[in-house]
Design a protein around this motif. Structure first.
Motif, PDB file in Angstrom:
ATOM      1  N   UNK A  29       0.823  -1.206   0.000  1.00  0.00           N
ATOM      2  CA  UNK A  29       0.000   0.000   0.000  1.00  0.00           C
ATOM      3  C   UNK A  29       0.863   1.265   0.000  1.00  0.00           C
ATOM      4  N   UNK A  30       1.921   1.252   0.812  1.00  0.00           N
ATOM      5  CA  UNK A  30       2.805   2.423   0.855  1.00  0.00           C
ATOM      6  C   UNK A  30       3.452   2.644  -0.508  1.00  0.00           C
ATOM      7  N   UNK A  31       3.862   1.557  -1.169  1.00  0.00           N
ATOM      8  CA  UNK A  31       4.467   1.675  -2.491  1.00  0.00           C
ATOM      9  C   UNK A  31       3.502   2.184  -3.543  1.00  0.00           C
ATOM     10  N   UNK A  32       2.197   1.994  -3.267  1.00  0.00           N
ATOM     11  CA  UNK A  32       1.169   2.472  -4.195  1.00  0.00           C
ATOM     12  C   UNK A  32       0.628   3.833  -3.827  1.00  0.00           C
ATOM     13  N   UNK A  33       1.283   4.484  -2.875  1.00  0.00           N
ATOM     14  CA  UNK A  33       0.895   5.842  -2.533  1.00  0.00           C
ATOM     15  C   UNK A  33      -0.096   5.982  -1.409  1.00  0.00           C
ATOM     16  N   UNK A  34      -0.428   4.874  -0.751  1.00  0.00           N
ATOM     17  CA  UNK A  34      -1.342   4.947   0.391  1.00  0.00           C
ATOM     18  C   UNK A  34      -0.500   5.095   1.653  1.00  0.00           C
ATOM     19  N   UNK A  35      -0.404   6.295   2.152  1.00  0.00           N
ATOM     20  CA  UNK A  35       0.421   6.569   3.323  1.00  0.00           C
ATOM     21  C   UNK A  35      -0.488   6.767   4.537  1.00  0.00           C
ATOM     22  N   UNK A  36      -0.393   5.854   5.482  1.00  0.00           N
ATOM     23  CA  UNK A  36      -1.251   5.897   6.663  1.00  0.00           C
ATOM     24  C   UNK A  36      -0.425   5.677   7.919  1.00  0.00           C
ATOM     25  N   UNK A  37      -1.002   5.998   9.047  1.00  0.00           N
ATOM     26  CA  UNK A  37      -0.387   5.671  10.329  1.00  0.00           C
ATOM     27  C   UNK A  37      -0.548   4.172  10.581  1.00  0.00           C
ATOM     28  N   UNK A  38       0.107   3.684  11.615  1.00  0.00           N
ATOM     29  CA  UNK A  38      -0.011   2.259  11.952  1.00  0.00           C
ATOM     30  C   UNK A  38      -1.460   1.882  12.202  1.00  0.00           C
ATOM     31  N   UNK A  39      -2.174   2.725  12.936  1.00  0.00           N
ATOM     32  CA  UNK A  39      -3.586   2.441  13.202  1.00  0.00           C
ATOM     33  C   UNK A  39      -4.411   2.558  11.920  1.00  0.00           C
ATOM     34  N   UNK A  40      -3.999   3.455  11.023  1.00  0.00           N
ATOM     35  CA  UNK A  40      -4.707   3.602   9.757  1.00  0.00           C
ATOM     36  C   UNK A  40      -4.568   2.370   8.882  1.00  0.00           C
ATOM     37  N   UNK A  41      -3.367   1.808   8.820  1.00  0.00           N
ATOM     38  CA  UNK A  41      -3.163   0.564   8.080  1.00  0.00           C
ATOM     39  C   UNK A  41      -3.990  -0.562   8.696  1.00  0.00           C
ATOM     40  N   UNK A  42      -4.044  -0.581  10.016  1.00  0.00           N
ATOM     41  CA  UNK A  42      -4.805  -1.629  10.694  1.00  0.00           C
ATOM     42  C   UNK A  42      -6.288  -1.542  10.320  1.00  0.00           C
ATOM     43  N   UNK A  43      -6.819  -0.341  10.285  1.00  0.00           N
ATOM     44  CA  UNK A  43      -8.228  -0.167   9.903  1.00  0.00           C
ATOM     45  C   UNK A  43      -8.448  -0.551   8.441  1.00  0.00           C
ATOM     46  N   UNK A  44      -7.489  -0.189   7.592  1.00  0.00           N
ATOM     47  CA  UNK A  44      -7.623  -0.526   6.172  1.00  0.00           C
ATOM     48  C   UNK A  44      -7.629  -2.033   5.973  1.00  0.00           C
ATOM     49  N   UNK A  45      -6.734  -2.728   6.640  1.00  0.00           N
ATOM     50  CA  UNK A  45      -6.697  -4.190   6.539  1.00  0.00           C
ATOM     51  C   UNK A  45      -8.010  -4.782   7.033  1.00  0.00           C
ATOM     52  N   UNK A  46      -8.548  -4.235   8.117  1.00  0.00           N
ATOM     53  CA  UNK A  46      -9.831  -4.710   8.624  1.00  0.00           C
ATOM     54  C   UNK A  46     -10.959  -4.481   7.635  1.00  0.00           C
ATOM     55  N   UNK A  47     -10.964  -3.300   6.980  1.00  0.00           N
ATOM     56  CA  UNK A  47     -11.998  -3.011   5.981  1.00  0.00           C
ATOM     57  C   UNK A  47     -11.900  -3.964   4.795  1.00  0.00           C
ATOM     58  N   UNK A  48     -10.683  -4.265   4.369  1.00  0.00           N
ATOM     59  CA  UNK A  48     -10.489  -5.184   3.246  1.00  0.00           C
ATOM     60  C   UNK A  48     -10.916  -6.602   3.609  1.00  0.00           C
ATOM     61  N   UNK A  49     -10.672  -6.985   4.852  1.00  0.00           N
ATOM     62  CA  UNK A  49     -11.103  -8.309   5.302  1.00  0.00           C
ATOM     63  C   UNK A  49     -12.627  -8.371   5.373  1.00  0.00           C
ATOM     64  N   UNK A  50     -13.248  -7.308   5.877  1.00  0.00           N
ATOM     65  CA  UNK A  50     -14.713  -7.270   5.948  1.00  0.00           C
ATOM     66  C   UNK A  50     -15.329  -7.343   4.559  1.00  0.00           C
ATOM     67  N   UNK A  51     -14.650  -6.750   3.579  1.00  0.00           N
ATOM     68  CA  UNK A  51     -15.136  -6.760   2.194  1.00  0.00           C
ATOM     69  C   UNK A  51     -14.751  -8.052   1.467  1.00  0.00           C
ATOM     70  N   UNK A  52     -14.060  -8.959   2.158  1.00  0.00           N
ATOM     71  CA  UNK A  52     -13.620 -10.248   1.617  1.00  0.00           C
ATOM     72  C   UNK A  52     -12.650 -10.090   0.451  1.00  0.00           C
ATOM     73  N   UNK A  53     -11.913  -8.999   0.479  1.00  0.00           N
ATOM     74  CA  UNK A  53     -10.857  -8.812  -0.524  1.00  0.00           C
ATOM     75  C   UNK A  53      -9.582  -9.519  -0.097  1.00  0.00           C
ATOM     76  N   UNK A  54      -9.399  -9.660   1.195  1.00  0.00           N
ATOM     77  CA  UNK A  54      -8.334 -10.486   1.754  1.00  0.00           C
ATOM     78  C   UNK A  54      -8.966 -11.400   2.785  1.00  0.00           C
ATOM     79  N   UNK A  55      -8.357 -12.556   2.975  1.00  0.00           N
ATOM     80  CA  UNK A  55      -8.888 -13.559   3.914  1.00  0.00           C
ATOM     81  C   UNK A  55      -7.834 -13.796   4.978  1.00  0.00           C
ATOM     82  N   UNK A  56      -8.082 -13.347   6.194  1.00  0.00           N
ATOM     83  CA  UNK A  56      -7.079 -13.560   7.240  1.00  0.00           C
ATOM     84  C   UNK A  56      -6.883 -15.050   7.529  1.00  0.00           C
ATOM     85  N   UNK A  57      -5.636 -15.449   7.645  1.00  0.00           N
ATOM     86  CA  UNK A  57      -5.303 -16.785   8.126  1.00  0.00           C
ATOM     87  C   UNK A  57      -5.025 -16.676   9.628  1.00  0.00           C
TER      88      UNK A  57
END
Length: 241
Positions: A29-57
């Motif tokens: 994400x950082x390489x693609x221009x998405x610059x967030x705080x640690x908590x911001x990345x955590x929320x983004x990962x959670x949103x992507x998991x909720x949207x089933x774009x990523x599947x947590x193991x």
């Protein structure tokens, strides 16, 4: 463009890992221009998991569901346990050889003298249950790679190592015959032998050593007897009954 949509586009990019760590996601994400705080990345990962774009193991590992085709649980096995090869019931069930396939991801892991032992047994994850069984490295690697590992007829997408059906059966017979394993031998009545490559099976059994070859031969003899018994024609009632 929203941050989530941009993140999804990045997940679909060429060469993006199908199985990716949390750190890998943040770097992507950082390489693609998405610059967030640690908590911001955590929320983004959670949103992507909720949207089933990523599947947590687990907390550190994710399946990229935006890959084409979408990544599946089997691909996580070697990331959870280094050297793991998808085998046993999972492979035989996927090929229609085991009539009652397992919902678990079953895998074998090499046991090496002088190396830290792998973590074996059942492991529950958010992507399903994985079962890891240990086999001595020399036995696991016996035979030609093209006989041991599936190259073309792969039942699952991805590039993780998958045993051929013949190797999966030998792994199971080995474990079922070992006094150090809690596995039972494959159930003869539940295995369809018709699609197995018997020449490949014989080569692999011989390469694994006399003890394995004998165990495989004994099991196959019983399995063939069972098939022949089931295939007998009904010649009518038996005299005296």
């Amino acid at each position: 463009m929203s941050t989530v949509i941009r993140a999804i586009e990045l997940l679909r990019g060429l060469g993006v890992p199908r199985v990716i760590t949390r750190r890998g996601l943040e770097d992507l994400f950082a390489g693609g221009g998405i610059m967030l705080s640690t908590s911001g990345y955590r929320r983004l990962v959670g949103d992507l998991a909720d949207a089933r774009c990523i599947w947590p193991v687990n907390r550190r590992l994710y399946l990229n569901r935006e890959a084409s085709p979408a990544a599946g649980p089997d691909e996580a096995a070697e990331h959870l346990e280094p050297g793991a090869i998808v085998s046993l019931q999972r492979v035989l069930g996927a090929h229609g050889i085991l009539n009652n396939p397992s919902a678990y991801v079953t895998a074998v892991v090499p046991l090496r003298t002088g190396h830290p032992p792998p973590t074996l047994g059942h492991r529950a994850t958010e992507a399903g249950v994985f079962v890891f069984k240990g086999i001595p490295a020399a036995v696991l690697a016996a035979g030609e790679e093209e006989d041991r590992l599936e190259a073309l007829n792969r039942p699952f997408p991805g590039r993780m190592p998958i045993a051929t059906p013949e190797k999966a059966l030998i792994d199971w017979i080995y474990l079922g015959s070992s006094p150090r394993s809690d596995m039972h031998l494959p159930p003869i009545h539940d295995i369809d032998l018709e699609t197995l490559d018997r020449e490949r099976l014989g080569r692999l059994a011989k390469a694994a050593g006399p003890a394995v070859e004998a165990a495989v031969s004994a099991w196959m003899e019983k399995a063939d007897q069972h098939v022949h018994y089931d295939d007998r024609e009904d010649d009518g009632p038996i005299p005296g009954f």
